[in-house]
Write a protein that holds these residues in place. Structure first.
Motif, PDB file in Angstrom:
ATOM      1  N   THR A  69     -24.551  -8.638 -15.266  1.00 63.85           N
ATOM      2  CA  THR A  69     -25.410  -9.149 -14.196  1.00 63.85           C
ATOM      3  C   THR A  69     -26.714  -8.376 -14.123  1.00 63.85           C
ATOM      4  O   THR A  69     -27.788  -8.956 -13.956  1.00 63.85           O
ATOM      5  N   VAL A  70     -26.643  -7.058 -14.265  1.00 66.87           N
ATOM      6  CA  VAL A  70     -27.853  -6.232 -14.252  1.00 66.87           C
ATOM      7  C   VAL A  70     -28.767  -6.606 -15.413  1.00 66.87           C
ATOM      8  O   VAL A  70     -29.991  -6.696 -15.268  1.00 66.87           O
ATOM      9  N   LEU A  71     -28.182  -6.860 -16.578  1.00 67.78           N
ATOM     10  CA  LEU A  71     -28.975  -7.253 -17.742  1.00 67.78           C
ATOM     11  C   LEU A  71     -29.643  -8.600 -17.502  1.00 67.78           C
ATOM     12  O   LEU A  71     -30.828  -8.788 -17.800  1.00 67.78           O
ATOM     13  N   ARG A  72     -28.890  -9.570 -16.938  1.00 70.51           N
ATOM     14  CA  ARG A  72     -29.470 -10.884 -16.624  1.00 70.51           C
ATOM     15  C   ARG A  72     -30.606 -10.733 -15.618  1.00 70.51           C
ATOM     16  O   ARG A  72     -31.623 -11.420 -15.693  1.00 70.51           O
ATOM     17  N   ASN A  73     -30.408  -9.839 -14.669  1.00 67.90           N
ATOM     18  CA  ASN A  73     -31.438  -9.614 -13.665  1.00 67.90           C
ATOM     19  C   ASN A  73     -32.720  -9.078 -14.302  1.00 67.90           C
ATOM     20  O   ASN A  73     -33.824  -9.450 -13.911  1.00 67.90           O
TER      21      ASN A  73
ATOM     22  N   LEU B  65     -38.480 -11.003 -29.156  1.00 62.74           N
ATOM     23  CA  LEU B  65     -37.260 -10.283 -28.789  1.00 62.74           C
ATOM     24  C   LEU B  65     -36.057 -10.783 -29.583  1.00 62.74           C
ATOM     25  O   LEU B  65     -35.192  -9.988 -29.972  1.00 62.74           O
ATOM     26  N   HIS B  66     -35.978 -12.099 -29.822  1.00 62.90           N
ATOM     27  CA  HIS B  66     -34.931 -12.624 -30.707  1.00 62.90           C
ATOM     28  C   HIS B  66     -35.087 -12.020 -32.102  1.00 62.90           C
ATOM     29  O   HIS B  66     -34.106 -11.561 -32.708  1.00 62.90           O
ATOM     30  N   GLY B  67     -36.315 -12.036 -32.610  1.00 66.25           N
ATOM     31  CA  GLY B  67     -36.569 -11.532 -33.955  1.00 66.25           C
ATOM     32  C   GLY B  67     -36.259 -10.056 -34.099  1.00 66.25           C
ATOM     33  O   GLY B  67     -35.722  -9.612 -35.131  1.00 66.25           O
ATOM     34  N   MET B  68     -36.597  -9.260 -33.086  1.00 67.65           N
ATOM     35  CA  MET B  68     -36.312  -7.829 -33.122  1.00 67.65           C
ATOM     36  C   MET B  68     -34.814  -7.578 -33.253  1.00 67.65           C
ATOM     37  O   MET B  68     -34.373  -6.738 -34.065  1.00 67.65           O
TER      38      MET B  68
ATOM     39  N   GLU C 174     -34.864 -21.020 -22.072  1.00 66.36           N
ATOM     40  CA  GLU C 174     -35.212 -20.123 -23.184  1.00 66.36           C
ATOM     41  C   GLU C 174     -34.834 -18.680 -22.849  1.00 66.36           C
ATOM     42  O   GLU C 174     -34.313 -17.941 -23.714  1.00 66.36           O
ATOM     43  N   VAL C 175     -35.067 -18.269 -21.600  1.00 69.00           N
ATOM     44  CA  VAL C 175     -34.669 -16.926 -21.171  1.00 69.00           C
ATOM     45  C   VAL C 175     -33.149 -16.810 -21.123  1.00 69.00           C
ATOM     46  O   VAL C 175     -32.568 -15.779 -21.492  1.00 69.00           O
ATOM     47  N   GLU C 176     -32.478 -17.886 -20.696  1.00 72.72           N
ATOM     48  CA  GLU C 176     -31.013 -17.896 -20.655  1.00 72.72           C
ATOM     49  C   GLU C 176     -30.423 -17.690 -22.047  1.00 72.72           C
ATOM     50  O   GLU C 176     -29.488 -16.908 -22.240  1.00 72.72           O
ATOM     51  N   LYS C 177     -30.971 -18.375 -23.040  1.00 76.91           N
ATOM     52  CA  LYS C 177     -30.469 -18.248 -24.408  1.00 76.91           C
ATOM     53  C   LYS C 177     -30.782 -16.865 -24.983  1.00 76.91           C
ATOM     54  O   LYS C 177     -29.995 -16.317 -25.763  1.00 76.91           O
ATOM     55  N   LEU C 178     -31.916 -16.298 -24.592  1.00 75.22           N
ATOM     56  CA  LEU C 178     -32.223 -14.927 -24.998  1.00 75.22           C
ATOM     57  C   LEU C 178     -31.177 -13.973 -24.428  1.00 75.22           C
ATOM     58  O   LEU C 178     -30.658 -13.096 -25.123  1.00 75.22           O
TER      59      LEU C 178
ATOM     60  N   HIS D 244     -27.971 -14.286 -26.315  1.00 80.60           N
ATOM     61  CA  HIS D 244     -28.057 -13.631 -27.627  1.00 80.60           C
ATOM     62  C   HIS D 244     -27.802 -12.134 -27.503  1.00 80.60           C
ATOM     63  O   HIS D 244     -26.967 -11.553 -28.230  1.00 80.60           O
ATOM     64  N   TYR D 245     -28.483 -11.481 -26.560  1.00 75.67           N
ATOM     65  CA  TYR D 245     -28.317 -10.033 -26.384  1.00 75.67           C
ATOM     66  C   TYR D 245     -26.926  -9.697 -25.855  1.00 75.67           C
ATOM     67  O   TYR D 245     -26.307  -8.715 -26.279  1.00 75.67           O
ATOM     68  N   GLU D 246     -26.443 -10.520 -24.924  1.00 75.03           N
ATOM     69  CA  GLU D 246     -25.119 -10.246 -24.360  1.00 75.03           C
ATOM     70  C   GLU D 246     -24.040 -10.338 -25.440  1.00 75.03           C
ATOM     71  O   GLU D 246     -23.130  -9.499 -25.512  1.00 75.03           O
ATOM     72  N   GLN D 247     -24.133 -11.359 -26.294  1.00 76.09           N
ATOM     73  CA  GLN D 247     -23.143 -11.523 -27.355  1.00 76.09           C
ATOM     74  C   GLN D 247     -23.162 -10.343 -28.322  1.00 76.09           C
ATOM     75  O   GLN D 247     -22.108  -9.779 -28.659  1.00 76.09           O
ATOM     76  N   ARG D 248     -24.354  -9.948 -28.752  1.00 76.08           N
ATOM     77  CA  ARG D 248     -24.448  -8.866 -29.723  1.00 76.08           C
ATOM     78  C   ARG D 248     -24.059  -7.517 -29.119  1.00 76.08           C
ATOM     79  O   ARG D 248     -23.409  -6.688 -29.770  1.00 76.08           O
TER      80      ARG D 248
END
Length: 243
Positions: free
Chosen positions: A207-211, A226-229, A178-182, A185-189
């Motif tokens: 990598t910093v964002l994933r961390n 966070l997905h909804g925001m 679930e965190v991976e998909k979040l 989502h943010y990385e793509q956008r």
């Protein structure tokens, strides 16, 4: 109590996989996963070194990438003998296994990452963990054999059976997938918005964002919010500063 899953990332030698299995079975641990083993799987050298722990190898699962191996874990430790540029909580094996038992008592699924023999885990692997386990070894010779490292962690898990307290309120923590998909989502956008610039620094920024996602103890409701925001911001982008 649910036991932690030991995840060997890109292990290089079958003998070390077998030795790790034997060390785990010494302390009653049986959940092993392998990520992209160098010499393929199954491996007869691993079976030979496992001795009476062959049943553990029979039940081991093989995965192509770390996110697949930790998909249902709600808290992940990464073992590392060296300092990292990634900001994360750092524990010694004793402290880590006290926390692991506490979380297991709460119903969480704990995973522990072990890196390949030659160089250990890569930053991209560690970024997906919540915390780091560091063994206080000689700083001039910090290399640990894979099976030795597994033995240290398994021993601390076994001896900390008296360290569990009342789990308290039941919290639904987000799983690693679930965190991976979040993060996806943010990385793509952010990629579409041109955030990862310049191109030469893009991978390091990701990598910093994933961390950051890995460091946060997110609940399932946190992830949904966070997905909804992000979706809401994309549907209704800001029109400029308000008066």
């Amino acid at each position: 109590m649910p036991e932690p899953v030991f995840i060997l990332v890109r292990p290089q030698m079958g003998e070390n996989i077998g030795g790790a299995a034997r060390a785990m079975w010494n302390f009653g641990l049986s959940r092993m996963r392998l990520v992209d083993p160098r010499d393929g799987w199954p491996n007869q050298r691993a079976v030979a070194l496992a001795s009476g722990a062959g049943r553990l190898l029979d039940a081991a699962t093989v995965h192509g990438r770390v996110p697949e191996a930790i998909h249902e874990c709600t808290y992940v430790f990464a073992t590392s003998a060296r300092s990292r540029d990634l900001t994360k909580p750092v524990f010694n094996p004793e402290e880590a296994m006290v926390r692991a038992r506490q979380m297991s008592a709460e119903g969480q699924n704990v995973g522990i990452l072990f890196g390949p023999e030659r160089a250990g885990l890569e930053n991209d692997d560690v970024a997906r963990a919540n915390a780091i386990i560091t063994v206080p070894v000689n700083p001039e010779f910090f290399s640990l054999n894979l099976a030795q490292c597994v033995l240290l962690i398994a021993y601390e898990w076994g001896r900390r059976s008296d360290a569990v307290t009342d789990p308290g309120t039941d919290i639904a923590f987000a799983t690693a997938i679930e965190v991976e998909k979040l993060g996806d989502h943010y990385e793509q956008r952010l990629d579409q918005a041109g955030f990862f610039f310049p191109e030469t620094k893009a991978e390091g920024m990701k990598t910093v964002l994933r961390n950051m996602w890995g460091r946060l103890a997110l609940t399932r409701s946190d992830v949904q919010m966070l997905h909804g925001m992000l979706r809401q911001l994309l549907r209704n982008p800001p029109q400029g500063p308000r008066p």
